[in-house]
Write a protein that holds these residues in place. Structure first.
Motif, PDB file in Angstrom:
ATOM      1  N   ASP A  69      26.707  64.582  10.140  1.00 51.58           N
ATOM      2  CA  ASP A  69      27.403  65.844  10.375  1.00 51.58           C
ATOM      3  C   ASP A  69      28.766  65.872   9.697  1.00 51.58           C
ATOM      4  N   ARG A  70      29.291  64.709   9.298  1.00 56.67           N
ATOM      5  CA  ARG A  70      30.593  64.656   8.640  1.00 56.67           C
ATOM      6  C   ARG A  70      30.495  64.836   7.134  1.00 56.67           C
ATOM      7  N   PHE A  71      29.287  64.842   6.592  1.00 55.81           N
ATOM      8  CA  PHE A  71      29.109  65.101   5.166  1.00 55.81           C
ATOM      9  C   PHE A  71      28.994  66.608   4.954  1.00 55.81           C
ATOM     10  N   LEU A  72      29.831  67.133   4.082  1.00 56.56           N
ATOM     11  CA  LEU A  72      29.801  68.564   3.800  1.00 56.56           C
ATOM     12  C   LEU A  72      28.486  68.966   3.148  1.00 56.56           C
ATOM     13  N   LEU A  73      28.051  68.175   2.168  1.00 57.76           N
ATOM     14  CA  LEU A  73      26.834  68.498   1.426  1.00 57.76           C
ATOM     15  C   LEU A  73      25.958  67.258   1.280  1.00 57.76           C
ATOM     16  N   ARG A  74      24.659  67.482   1.329  1.00 57.76           N
ATOM     17  CA  ARG A  74      23.706  66.446   0.929  1.00 57.76           C
ATOM     18  C   ARG A  74      22.938  66.996  -0.256  1.00 57.76           C
ATOM     19  N   ILE A 114      13.383  73.216  16.135  1.00 57.07           N
ATOM     20  CA  ILE A 114      14.603  72.428  15.964  1.00 57.07           C
ATOM     21  C   ILE A 114      15.014  71.805  17.287  1.00 57.07           C
ATOM     22  N   GLU A 115      15.156  70.477  17.275  1.00 59.30           N
ATOM     23  CA  GLU A 115      15.592  69.753  18.458  1.00 59.30           C
ATOM     24  C   GLU A 115      17.116  69.816  18.609  1.00 59.30           C
ATOM     25  N   LEU A 116      17.816  69.626  17.500  1.00 61.65           N
ATOM     26  CA  LEU A 116      19.278  69.652  17.505  1.00 61.65           C
ATOM     27  C   LEU A 116      19.741  70.659  16.476  1.00 61.65           C
ATOM     28  N   GLY A 117      20.369  71.746  16.978  1.00 58.61           N
ATOM     29  CA  GLY A 117      20.820  72.804  16.091  1.00 58.61           C
ATOM     30  C   GLY A 117      22.170  72.504  15.462  1.00 58.61           C
ATOM     31  N   LEU A 118      22.722  73.502  14.815  1.00 59.72           N
ATOM     32  CA  LEU A 118      23.977  73.331  14.083  1.00 59.72           C
ATOM     33  C   LEU A 118      25.171  73.349  15.027  1.00 59.72           C
ATOM     34  N   SER A 119      26.101  72.448  14.794  1.00 61.29           N
ATOM     35  CA  SER A 119      27.310  72.353  15.605  1.00 61.29           C
ATOM     36  C   SER A 119      28.370  73.302  15.052  1.00 61.29           C
ATOM     37  N   PRO A 120      29.441  73.556  15.824  1.00 59.27           N
ATOM     38  CA  PRO A 120      30.553  74.336  15.278  1.00 59.27           C
ATOM     39  C   PRO A 120      31.143  73.717  14.014  1.00 59.27           C
ATOM     40  N   ARG A 121      31.128  72.374  13.921  1.00 56.13           N
ATOM     41  CA  ARG A 121      31.598  71.738  12.691  1.00 56.13           C
ATOM     42  C   ARG A 121      30.737  72.170  11.505  1.00 56.13           C
ATOM     43  N   ALA A 122      29.441  72.318  11.752  1.00 57.26           N
ATOM     44  CA  ALA A 122      28.549  72.752  10.679  1.00 57.26           C
ATOM     45  C   ALA A 122      28.916  74.154  10.198  1.00 57.26           C
ATOM     46  N   THR A 123      29.257  75.039  11.129  1.00 52.45           N
ATOM     47  CA  THR A 123      29.654  76.390  10.747  1.00 52.45           C
ATOM     48  C   THR A 123      30.939  76.366   9.929  1.00 52.45           C
ATOM     49  N   LEU A 124      31.908  75.545  10.352  1.00 52.75           N
ATOM     50  CA  LEU A 124      33.154  75.416   9.609  1.00 52.75           C
ATOM     51  C   LEU A 124      32.903  74.891   8.191  1.00 52.75           C
ATOM     52  N   GLN A 125      32.030  73.911   8.080  1.00 51.92           N
ATOM     53  CA  GLN A 125      31.791  73.324   6.772  1.00 51.92           C
ATOM     54  C   GLN A 125      30.945  74.246   5.888  1.00 51.92           C
ATOM     55  N   LEU A 126      30.074  75.056   6.507  1.00 47.69           N
ATOM     56  CA  LEU A 126      29.353  76.064   5.736  1.00 47.69           C
ATOM     57  C   LEU A 126      30.347  77.054   5.136  1.00 47.69           C
ATOM     58  N   ALA A 127      31.366  77.435   5.920  1.00 45.51           N
ATOM     59  CA  ALA A 127      32.393  78.350   5.415  1.00 45.51           C
ATOM     60  C   ALA A 127      33.163  77.708   4.263  1.00 45.51           C
ATOM     61  N   ALA A 128      33.496  76.413   4.382  1.00 45.94           N
ATOM     62  CA  ALA A 128      34.223  75.721   3.316  1.00 45.94           C
ATOM     63  C   ALA A 128      33.392  75.643   2.044  1.00 45.94           C
ATOM     64  N   ALA A 186      35.131  87.872   4.676  1.00 45.35           N
ATOM     65  CA  ALA A 186      35.163  89.073   5.507  1.00 45.35           C
ATOM     66  C   ALA A 186      34.666  88.757   6.916  1.00 45.35           C
ATOM     67  N   SER A 187      35.075  89.573   7.866  1.00 41.55           N
ATOM     68  CA  SER A 187      34.662  89.363   9.264  1.00 41.55           C
ATOM     69  C   SER A 187      33.150  89.397   9.391  1.00 41.55           C
ATOM     70  N   ALA A 188      32.511  90.310   8.666  1.00 36.66           N
ATOM     71  CA  ALA A 188      31.053  90.413   8.724  1.00 36.66           C
ATOM     72  C   ALA A 188      30.392  89.146   8.196  1.00 36.66           C
ATOM     73  N   LEU A 189      31.004  88.509   7.194  1.00 33.98           N
ATOM     74  CA  LEU A 189      30.444  87.284   6.630  1.00 33.98           C
ATOM     75  C   LEU A 189      30.604  86.119   7.610  1.00 33.98           C
ATOM     76  N   LYS A 190      31.727  86.076   8.318  1.00 36.35           N
ATOM     77  CA  LYS A 190      31.917  85.047   9.337  1.00 36.35           C
ATOM     78  C   LYS A 190      30.889  85.207  10.456  1.00 36.35           C
ATOM     79  N   SER A 191      30.634  86.454  10.850  1.00 34.39           N
ATOM     80  CA  SER A 191      29.619  86.706  11.874  1.00 34.39           C
ATOM     81  C   SER A 191      28.233  86.278  11.386  1.00 34.39           C
ATOM     82  N   TYR A 192      27.972  86.492  10.101  1.00 35.28           N
ATOM     83  CA  TYR A 192      26.691  86.096   9.516  1.00 35.28           C
ATOM     84  C   TYR A 192      26.492  84.586   9.630  1.00 35.28           C
ATOM     85  N   MET A 193      27.526  83.803   9.340  1.00 31.02           N
ATOM     86  CA  MET A 193      27.411  82.348   9.421  1.00 31.02           C
ATOM     87  C   MET A 193      27.240  81.884  10.863  1.00 31.02           C
TER      88      MET A 193
END
Length: 318
Positions: free
Chosen positions: A171-176, A244-258, A224-231
């Motif tokens: 989860d600490r890797f931004l990209l694989r 899915i057994e384990l979904g995306l964490s808030p860290r995942a959402t932050l890193q998707l934005a980055a 944009a706010s709409a794009l943040k809501s999309y993520m």
């Protein structure tokens, strides 16, 4: 030209310079090179996973050599200890005091080669450094100077002598990313040796200061706010998905934005779009998902990410 437009133009020029420099080493893999660079410029860590012999280490070393900053390579093996990464306190008889001897983590770019061949105890030594940009030894915290990035390579877990990376570390890797086999023409060029450059001769094309300026430019990309809501909708959909057994964490959402910001900047824009989110979704999210046992064996985490993108409505608001 406005200051923002000038920064974006300069970013695109430097980005292309770094990518072209790396491409002299890794031929025919421009997409993988650009993804790895986007991870670096988003202040993230990159995991390169593929079978042996396709250029994982060459990509990592070429990235480090293209930037004028400090870098260290660590070959991960089963007998590697946490102190081999972080460092150790050494007693000096002359001063009758302990002196901290810094390990290879104290570099701007750390190449963790075959990271999944080390024991889980050693792998865990990277957790604090990757998340907090510091290491703690003997009750004292030592900050890691920016920029700091871990570029790790690993063979697929089905290979002999590998350990599965824990979810907390993945989860600490931004990209694989994966490199894949070269095309026929590129492989013939590799055999000919006509266009390849010796990695030892590769010169840096940007300074550490220019790299930090590029990182700052990525942070200014508008979401944009709409794009943040999309993520957020994508993350929430993963937590409800039946496979899915384990979904995306808030860290995942932050890193998707980055990653989205970095992708948009690489395209020469100072704003992001839903297409940017879709372009980086699989490399940014797939390694964070844990699929349920007994789910469709032919379905991969990347396939599941594509399902999420198909199910979540794309925002149309400006």
């Amino acid at each position: 030209m406005t200051e923002t437009a000038e920064a974006t133009t300069n970013f695109s020029t430097l980005f292309d310079s770094i990518a072209s420099n790396i491409a002299t080493i890794l031929q025919g893999k421009r997409d993988a090179i650009e993804l790895a660079l986007m991870g670096m410029l988003a202040e993230g860590h990159v995991l390169i996973e593929d079978v042996p012999g396709v250029g994982k280490t060459s990509l990592a070393k070429a990235m480090a050599a293209s930037v004028d900053c400090t870098w260290k390579r660590v070959q991960f093996t089963p007998d590697l200890l946490p102190t081999d990464l972080v460092g150790v306190s050494i007693y000096e008889r002359s001063s009758e005091q302990f002196r901290f001897q810094r390990g290879p983590l104290f570099a701007n770019i750390v190449l963790a080669d075959e990271i999944n061949r080390a024991s889980p105890k050693t792998q865990s030594a990277l957790l604090e450094a990757m998340e907090e940009r510091q290491v703690s030894v003997d009750g004292t915290s030592h900050a890691l100077a920016p920029p700091f990035m871990v570029i790790a390579t690993q063979n697929p877990v089905e290979q002999e002598g590998t350990y599965r990376l824990p979810e907390s570390q993945l989860d600490r890797f931004l990209l694989r990313i994966s490199i894949g086999y070269p095309g026929r023409t590129a492989e013939i060029s590799i055999l000919d040796g006509d266009s390849a450059v010796d990695l030892r001769e590769l010169e840096p094309v940007v300074s550490s200061g220019e790299l930090l300026a590029m990182v700052a430019t990525v942070k200014t990309v508008y979401l944009a706010s709409a794009l943040k809501s999309y993520m957020v909708d994508i993350s929430e959909a993963s937590r409800r998905h039946s496979a899915i057994e384990l979904g995306l964490s808030p860290r995942a959402t932050l890193q998707l934005a980055a990653a989205t910001r970095s992708y948009a900047a690489a395209q020469g824009r100072d704003y992001a779009t839903p297409d940017d989110v879709k372009a980086v979704a699989a490399p940014a999210l797939a390694h964070r998902l844990v699929l349920k046992a007994g789910s469709n064996a032919r379905s991969t985490a990347e396939d599941t990410v594509r399902e999420l993108l198909a199910d979540v409505p794309v925002p149309i608001a400006r």
